[in-house]
Scaffold this motif. Structure first.
Motif, PDB file in Angstrom:
ATOM      1  N   LYS A 121      37.118 -11.885 -15.155  1.00  0.00           N
ATOM      2  CA  LYS A 121      37.974 -12.582 -13.951  1.00  0.00           C
ATOM      3  C   LYS A 121      38.467 -11.723 -12.796  1.00  0.00           C
ATOM      4  O   LYS A 121      38.295 -12.092 -11.783  1.00  0.00           O
ATOM      5  CB  LYS A 121      39.337 -13.211 -14.738  1.00  0.00           C
ATOM      6  CG  LYS A 121      40.041 -13.854 -13.867  1.00  0.00           C
ATOM      7  CD  LYS A 121      39.305 -15.268 -13.362  1.00  0.00           C
ATOM      8  CE  LYS A 121      40.291 -16.050 -12.622  1.00  0.00           C
ATOM      9  NZ  LYS A 121      39.724 -17.244 -12.016  1.00  0.00           N
ATOM     10  N   ASP A 130      35.770 -11.773 -10.185  1.00  0.00           N
ATOM     11  CA  ASP A 130      35.685 -12.650  -9.383  1.00  0.00           C
ATOM     12  C   ASP A 130      36.771 -12.649  -8.225  1.00  0.00           C
ATOM     13  O   ASP A 130      36.469 -13.217  -7.293  1.00  0.00           O
ATOM     14  CB  ASP A 130      35.725 -14.023 -10.162  1.00  0.00           C
ATOM     15  CG  ASP A 130      34.502 -14.179 -10.949  1.00  0.00           C
ATOM     16  OD1 ASP A 130      33.229 -13.673 -10.605  1.00  0.00           O
ATOM     17  OD2 ASP A 130      34.322 -14.786 -11.961  1.00  0.00           O
ATOM     18  N   ASP A 165      45.598 -20.356 -12.153  1.00  0.00           N
ATOM     19  CA  ASP A 165      44.261 -19.682 -11.802  1.00  0.00           C
ATOM     20  C   ASP A 165      43.934 -18.885 -13.402  1.00  0.00           C
ATOM     21  O   ASP A 165      44.203 -17.661 -13.187  1.00  0.00           O
ATOM     22  CB  ASP A 165      44.249 -18.588 -10.701  1.00  0.00           C
ATOM     23  CG  ASP A 165      42.764 -18.013 -10.295  1.00  0.00           C
ATOM     24  OD1 ASP A 165      41.821 -18.506 -10.930  1.00  0.00           O
ATOM     25  OD2 ASP A 165      42.683 -17.323  -9.332  1.00  0.00           O
ATOM     26  N   VAL A 199      34.541 -23.159 -19.016  1.00  0.00           N
ATOM     27  CA  VAL A 199      33.426 -22.655 -19.422  1.00  0.00           C
ATOM     28  C   VAL A 199      33.340 -22.839 -20.983  1.00  0.00           C
ATOM     29  O   VAL A 199      32.037 -22.324 -21.288  1.00  0.00           O
ATOM     30  CB  VAL A 199      33.634 -20.658 -19.450  1.00  0.00           C
ATOM     31  CG1 VAL A 199      33.963 -20.456 -18.078  1.00  0.00           C
ATOM     32  CG2 VAL A 199      34.687 -20.434 -20.383  1.00  0.00           C
ATOM     33  N   VAL A 250      26.855 -21.533 -11.532  1.00  0.00           N
ATOM     34  CA  VAL A 250      28.132 -21.438 -10.743  1.00  0.00           C
ATOM     35  C   VAL A 250      27.678 -20.626  -9.542  1.00  0.00           C
ATOM     36  O   VAL A 250      26.833 -20.125  -9.353  1.00  0.00           O
ATOM     37  CB  VAL A 250      29.143 -20.640 -11.734  1.00  0.00           C
ATOM     38  CG1 VAL A 250      29.222 -21.697 -12.948  1.00  0.00           C
ATOM     39  CG2 VAL A 250      28.402 -19.449 -12.127  1.00  0.00           C
ATOM     40  N   ASP A 258      32.631 -17.449  -9.592  1.00  0.00           N
ATOM     41  CA  ASP A 258      32.907 -17.654 -11.076  1.00  0.00           C
ATOM     42  C   ASP A 258      31.670 -17.044 -11.777  1.00  0.00           C
ATOM     43  O   ASP A 258      31.811 -17.079 -12.943  1.00  0.00           O
ATOM     44  CB  ASP A 258      32.792 -19.092 -11.405  1.00  0.00           C
ATOM     45  CG  ASP A 258      33.967 -19.958 -10.822  1.00  0.00           C
ATOM     46  OD1 ASP A 258      34.951 -19.470 -10.901  1.00  0.00           O
ATOM     47  OD2 ASP A 258      33.735 -21.011 -10.178  1.00  0.00           O
ATOM     48  N   ARG A 259      30.654 -16.288 -11.340  1.00  0.00           N
ATOM     49  CA  ARG A 259      29.733 -15.741 -12.018  1.00  0.00           C
ATOM     50  C   ARG A 259      30.051 -14.355 -12.823  1.00  0.00           C
ATOM     51  O   ARG A 259      29.841 -14.119 -13.720  1.00  0.00           O
ATOM     52  CB  ARG A 259      28.797 -15.043 -11.099  1.00  0.00           C
ATOM     53  CG  ARG A 259      27.405 -14.669 -11.580  1.00  0.00           C
ATOM     54  CD  ARG A 259      26.259 -14.149 -10.639  1.00  0.00           C
ATOM     55  NE  ARG A 259      25.886 -15.340  -9.813  1.00  0.00           N
ATOM     56  CZ  ARG A 259      25.379 -15.361  -8.508  1.00  0.00           C
ATOM     57  NH1 ARG A 259      25.490 -14.063  -8.118  1.00  0.00           N
ATOM     58  NH2 ARG A 259      25.007 -16.288  -7.875  1.00  0.00           N
ATOM     59  N   VAL A 303      33.096 -14.097 -14.565  1.00  0.00           N
ATOM     60  CA  VAL A 303      33.907 -14.647 -15.698  1.00  0.00           C
ATOM     61  C   VAL A 303      32.888 -15.340 -16.702  1.00  0.00           C
ATOM     62  O   VAL A 303      32.906 -15.333 -17.792  1.00  0.00           O
ATOM     63  CB  VAL A 303      34.899 -15.751 -15.277  1.00  0.00           C
ATOM     64  CG1 VAL A 303      34.723 -17.097 -14.875  1.00  0.00           C
ATOM     65  CG2 VAL A 303      36.052 -15.780 -16.580  1.00  0.00           C
TER      66      VAL A 303
END
Length: 472
Positions: A73, A76, A258, A265, A390, A394-395, A397
């Motif tokens: 996270k 990102d 957030d 996912v 994605v 978001d890649r 996470v």
């Protein structure tokens, strides 16, 4: 908008040093999972604390696993490069402290620091590879990264024995210093990540609950049946508390603006299937890397070096298949490629059921090679399918969730396969070859079952004719 400079240019010469750096840092993390194995008695003879030495392995795997989702996270939010550099620095600090450790409790604590660094390095390596390589190239690049783990499983114990016998066990950790520095400098100079930061809140409550819950569950899996009985108050209570914290985490994530681990996912078909495959890959690889050498030495009577070479065929087959996976999934789609790979893994693990006391060592190597070919066609394509579904934001996470699933699979594999072997050997200190053969045969059977479930998981992948995203 985020741009990665190396991906924009597209020259292999500019990305090659980055991949080399990623492979180097990944090898350090992987080596330190196994390199201590052959140096345990030397370390205990120097520091004492024989009863506590299993924690040298458990605490490293534990802190690595539980920190992976948080690092994903953060990557990102602030970018991959800062998180990767932090992971290398933390791993370097842990290595220096481990080399200077004055007692077993201190060494265990410093191994935890190493694990926290490793938790950033592993997912960031795969995420950065996903950023800088095109969809067609990612399988080959990530296949090389994946093969590092298998090679380290063979090389690690050998290096540990050499250092402890001819130098000092402290060099097991000190050798990481120049290698970490080289990897950090190469990555810093060649990876040009231009990240535009946008204001985003950090989900502290979710991070605390996820870390606490995952820590207890994984700790219960790693230590259950060893440090305490499964049915003891501790054995049961640790899962109850851990499960409660994870349930609270799920509630918090539905309300967080957030979330540290977005619950989507766990609902998207491609991501769920990819994570399930990764979990099963962790279990199968753990079973083979742990018990193939045991079978080769304890049943077939080979030496440690020959047993290591037999297992190394798995790491040979993996990158060979992964190098071809890109052209296959571009032509036939992710699901067809993953299905073919999972069927090959099932075939290879099924062949291990034929091993007996009269088998030749080349049989073991051949069967592991087949499994490696299958892994190259199922592990990388399913991860790449998840990454391709994605955007950049978001890649990280998504990749870390996939890696977290593999850690869970490894932990479950440790618990289940270890319990199987322990239940079928009367004297663990001196098992008879026939008795050991029967016990390990059951582990191979468990790996075969996992591979069959992997086929089902691969079939759950979306059935597009070919990937819809041609570039990063």
């Amino acid at each position: 908008m985020t741009r990665v400079g190396t991906a924009d240019v597209g020259f292999r010469s500019e990305r090659g040093p980055i991949l080399a750096s990623l492979m180097l840092t990944t090898s350090l993390v992987a080596l330190d999972s196994t390199i201590i194995a052959t140096a345990v008695f030397t370390i205990v003879g120097d520091l004492g604390g024989f009863a506590s030495f299993p924690w040298l392995f458990s605490v490293y795997l534990l802190t690595q696993a539980v920190s992976v989702p948080i690092y994903g996270k953060l990557a990102d939010i602030v970018g991959r490069k800062p998180v990767m550099m932090w992971g290398i620095a933390l791993f370097l600090l842990g290595s220096v402290l481990c080399g200077l450790a004055w007692s077993m409790p201190a060494l265990i604590a410093f191994r935890a620091i190493q694990g926290l660094g490793a938790g950033a390095v592993q997912p960031m390596s795969l995420t950065i590879a996903g950023d800088i390589y095109t969809l067609a190239e990612r399988a080959k690049a990530q296949g090389y990264l994946a093969s590092v783990w298998g090679i380290s499983a063979v090389v690690g114990p050998t290096l540990g024995g050499l250092f402890s016998e001819y130098l000092s066990w402290r060099w097991i950790f000190f050798v990481n210093i120049p290698l970490c520095l080289i990897a950090a400098v190469v990555l810093w100079r060649n990876f040009d990540e231009r990240h535009v930061r946008t204001p985003r809140t950090i989900d502290y409550a979710g991070a605390v609950l996820l870390t606490g819950g995952a820590t207890l569950v994984i700790l219960g899996l790693l230590e259950g049946g060893q440090a305490w009985a499964w049915s003891s108050p501790t054995g049961v209570g640790i899962f109850v508390v851990g499960g409660t914290l994870l349930a609270a985490f799920a509630v918090v994530e539905t309300r967080a603006p957030d979330p540290i681990l977005p619950l989507w996912v766990l609902t998207r078909r491609v991501l769920v299937a990819s994570s399930l495959v990764s979990l099963l890959v962790g279990a199968v690889v753990l079973g083979l890397t742990t018990y193939v050498p045991t079978f080769a030495q304890g049943v077939l009577g080979t030496g440690a070096l020959v047993a290591g070479f037999a297992l190394a065929t798995l790491t040979i087959g993996w990158p060979i298949a992964a190098s071809r996976a890109g052209s296959l999934y571009l032509r036939f789609g992710f699901r067809a490629t993953a299905l073919g790979g999972s069927v090959l893994v099932s075939f290879g693990t099924g062949l291990t059921l034929m091993l007996s006391q009269s088998s030749a060592i080349w049989h073991v190597g051949l069967f592991c090679f087949v499994v490696g070919l299958g892994m190259g066609l199922v592990a990388s394509p399913t991860l790449i399918a998840a990454q391709a579904s994605v955007e950049w934001a978001d890649r990280g996470v998504v990749t870390s969730t996939n890696m977290f699933a593999r850690s869970i699979g490894s932990a479950v594999g440790v618990a289940v396969f270890g319990a199987i072997v322990a239940a079928n050997i009367s004297d663990p200190s001196a098992p008879a070859p026939g008795e050991l053969a029967d016990a390990v045969h059951l582990v191979f059977a468990g790996g075969f079952v996992c591979a069959l479930v992997m086929v089902t998981a691969a079939a759950l992948m979306p059935g597009r004719a070919r990937p819809s995203t041609p570039t990063p």
